[in-house]
Design an enzyme around this catalytic site. Structure first.
Site, PDB file in Angstrom:
ATOM      1  N   HIS A 123     107.732  41.323  56.373  1.00 51.29           N
ATOM      2  CA  HIS A 123     108.711  40.903  55.702  1.00 51.29           C
ATOM      3  C   HIS A 123     109.100  39.505  55.754  1.00 51.29           C
ATOM      4  O   HIS A 123     109.565  39.134  56.753  1.00 51.29           O
ATOM      5  CB  HIS A 123     109.847  41.910  56.291  1.00 51.29           C
ATOM      6  CG  HIS A 123     111.143  41.596  55.552  1.00 51.29           C
ATOM      7  ND1 HIS A 123     111.210  42.372  54.381  1.00 51.29           N
ATOM      8  CD2 HIS A 123     111.929  40.889  55.520  1.00 51.29           C
ATOM      9  CE1 HIS A 123     112.635  42.104  53.717  1.00 51.29           C
ATOM     10  NE2 HIS A 123     112.903  40.881  54.664  1.00 51.29           N
ATOM     11  N   CYS A 163     114.788  47.294  53.311  1.00 50.07           N
ATOM     12  CA  CYS A 163     113.945  46.465  52.237  1.00 50.07           C
ATOM     13  C   CYS A 163     113.201  47.706  51.495  1.00 50.07           C
ATOM     14  O   CYS A 163     112.458  48.125  52.180  1.00 50.07           O
ATOM     15  CB  CYS A 163     113.042  45.488  53.071  1.00 50.07           C
ATOM     16  SG  CYS A 163     111.984  44.820  52.004  1.00 50.07           S
ATOM     17  N   HIS A 177     111.513  40.369  49.350  1.00 48.44           N
ATOM     18  CA  HIS A 177     110.340  40.521  50.138  1.00 48.44           C
ATOM     19  C   HIS A 177     109.357  39.900  49.161  1.00 48.44           C
ATOM     20  O   HIS A 177     108.949  40.510  48.238  1.00 48.44           O
ATOM     21  CB  HIS A 177     110.202  41.990  50.496  1.00 48.44           C
ATOM     22  CG  HIS A 177     109.017  42.321  51.397  1.00 48.44           C
ATOM     23  ND1 HIS A 177     108.824  43.043  52.276  1.00 48.44           N
ATOM     24  CD2 HIS A 177     107.708  41.901  51.062  1.00 48.44           C
ATOM     25  CE1 HIS A 177     107.725  43.125  52.894  1.00 48.44           C
ATOM     26  NE2 HIS A 177     107.040  42.558  52.154  1.00 48.44           N
ATOM     27  N   HIS A 206     103.796  39.377  41.067  1.00 51.72           N
ATOM     28  CA  HIS A 206     103.601  40.290  40.009  1.00 51.72           C
ATOM     29  C   HIS A 206     102.080  40.045  39.299  1.00 51.72           C
ATOM     30  O   HIS A 206     102.261  38.919  38.916  1.00 51.72           O
ATOM     31  CB  HIS A 206     104.709  40.055  38.791  1.00 51.72           C
ATOM     32  CG  HIS A 206     105.957  40.400  39.217  1.00 51.72           C
ATOM     33  ND1 HIS A 206     106.761  41.757  38.743  1.00 51.72           N
ATOM     34  CD2 HIS A 206     106.740  39.836  39.899  1.00 51.72           C
ATOM     35  CE1 HIS A 206     107.940  41.588  39.280  1.00 51.72           C
ATOM     36  NE2 HIS A 206     108.285  40.409  40.072  1.00 51.72           N
ATOM     37  N   HIS A 217     106.699  38.925  46.742  1.00 59.45           N
ATOM     38  CA  HIS A 217     105.871  39.883  46.098  1.00 59.45           C
ATOM     39  C   HIS A 217     105.172  38.874  44.754  1.00 59.45           C
ATOM     40  O   HIS A 217     106.015  38.067  44.394  1.00 59.45           O
ATOM     41  CB  HIS A 217     106.292  41.089  45.588  1.00 59.45           C
ATOM     42  CG  HIS A 217     107.823  40.923  44.969  1.00 59.45           C
ATOM     43  ND1 HIS A 217     108.978  40.457  45.517  1.00 59.45           N
ATOM     44  CD2 HIS A 217     107.942  40.916  43.425  1.00 59.45           C
ATOM     45  CE1 HIS A 217     109.795  40.385  44.717  1.00 59.45           C
ATOM     46  NE2 HIS A 217     109.354  40.622  43.526  1.00 59.45           N
ATOM     47  N   CYS A 261     109.223  46.950  52.276  1.00 60.26           N
ATOM     48  CA  CYS A 261     109.100  47.516  53.630  1.00 60.26           C
ATOM     49  C   CYS A 261     108.944  49.150  53.883  1.00 60.26           C
ATOM     50  O   CYS A 261     108.112  49.563  54.204  1.00 60.26           O
ATOM     51  CB  CYS A 261     109.817  47.212  54.668  1.00 60.26           C
ATOM     52  SG  CYS A 261     109.939  45.109  55.191  1.00 60.26           S
ATOM     53  N   ASN A 266     108.633  35.653  41.338  1.00 63.78           N
ATOM     54  CA  ASN A 266     109.925  35.065  41.089  1.00 63.78           C
ATOM     55  C   ASN A 266     110.517  34.766  42.322  1.00 63.78           C
ATOM     56  O   ASN A 266     110.528  35.494  43.355  1.00 63.78           O
ATOM     57  CB  ASN A 266     110.962  36.251  40.316  1.00 63.78           C
ATOM     58  CG  ASN A 266     110.164  36.694  39.073  1.00 63.78           C
ATOM     59  OD1 ASN A 266     109.817  35.465  38.395  1.00 63.78           O
ATOM     60  ND2 ASN A 266     110.384  37.687  38.489  1.00 63.78           N
TER      61      ASN A 266
END
Ligand code: 5GP
Ligand code: ZN
Length: 114
Positions: free
Chosen positions: A46, A4, A98, A102, A100, A7, A87
């Site tokens: 994760h 990942c 993983h 934005h 996230h 990570c 997304n």
């Protein structure tokens, strides 16, 4: 997670421009920015997608979102406006699995998004 990207960034196996870090959350500049401010805020844990989050992640994900709001204030885009986007799955454009968020700002952002 060995493969990942996020990570690896958290583990300093890949370089990044880190904006904020604590034991649970990491924020860093997006490699391919889509706005003057484009920062990714991630839990260090994760979790591939929001679909995989469980009630035990509630506090952690709340902290990630509040971290984004703090960074928006620091970057002086909290009044002009910003967007926080997660997304989720390929059809929505998720390319890194993983979780996230934005943080996008510093320009006007059209709605609806593409
Ligand atoms: P997604 O398409 O999953 O919503 O967003 C993934 C984001 O991660 C993209 O905006 C992409 O530019 C960013 N990204 C992918 N690989 C890296 C990397 O190695 N470093 C950084 N800083 N950002 C990355
Ligand atoms: Zn990961």
């Amino acid at each position: 997670m060995d493969q990942c990207v996020f990570c690896k960034i958290a583990d300093r196996e890949l370089p990044s421009k880190i904006v904020f870090e604590n034991d649970r959350v990491l924020a860093f500049e997006d490699l391919n920015p889509q706005a003057p401010t484009h920062i990714l805020i991630v839990p260090k844990k994760h979790i591939p997608t929001l679909n995989d989050a469980t009630p035990e992640d509630e506090t952690l994900l709340g902290e990630v979102i509040l971290c984004a709001a703090t960074i928006a204030k620091d970057r002086r885009i909290s009044t002009s406006g910003y967007r926080l986007v997660a997304n989720t799955m390929g059809g929505a454009g998720q390319s890194v699995f993983h979780i996230h968020f934005h943080l996008l700002g510093g320009r006007s952002l059209a709605w609806p998004p593409g």
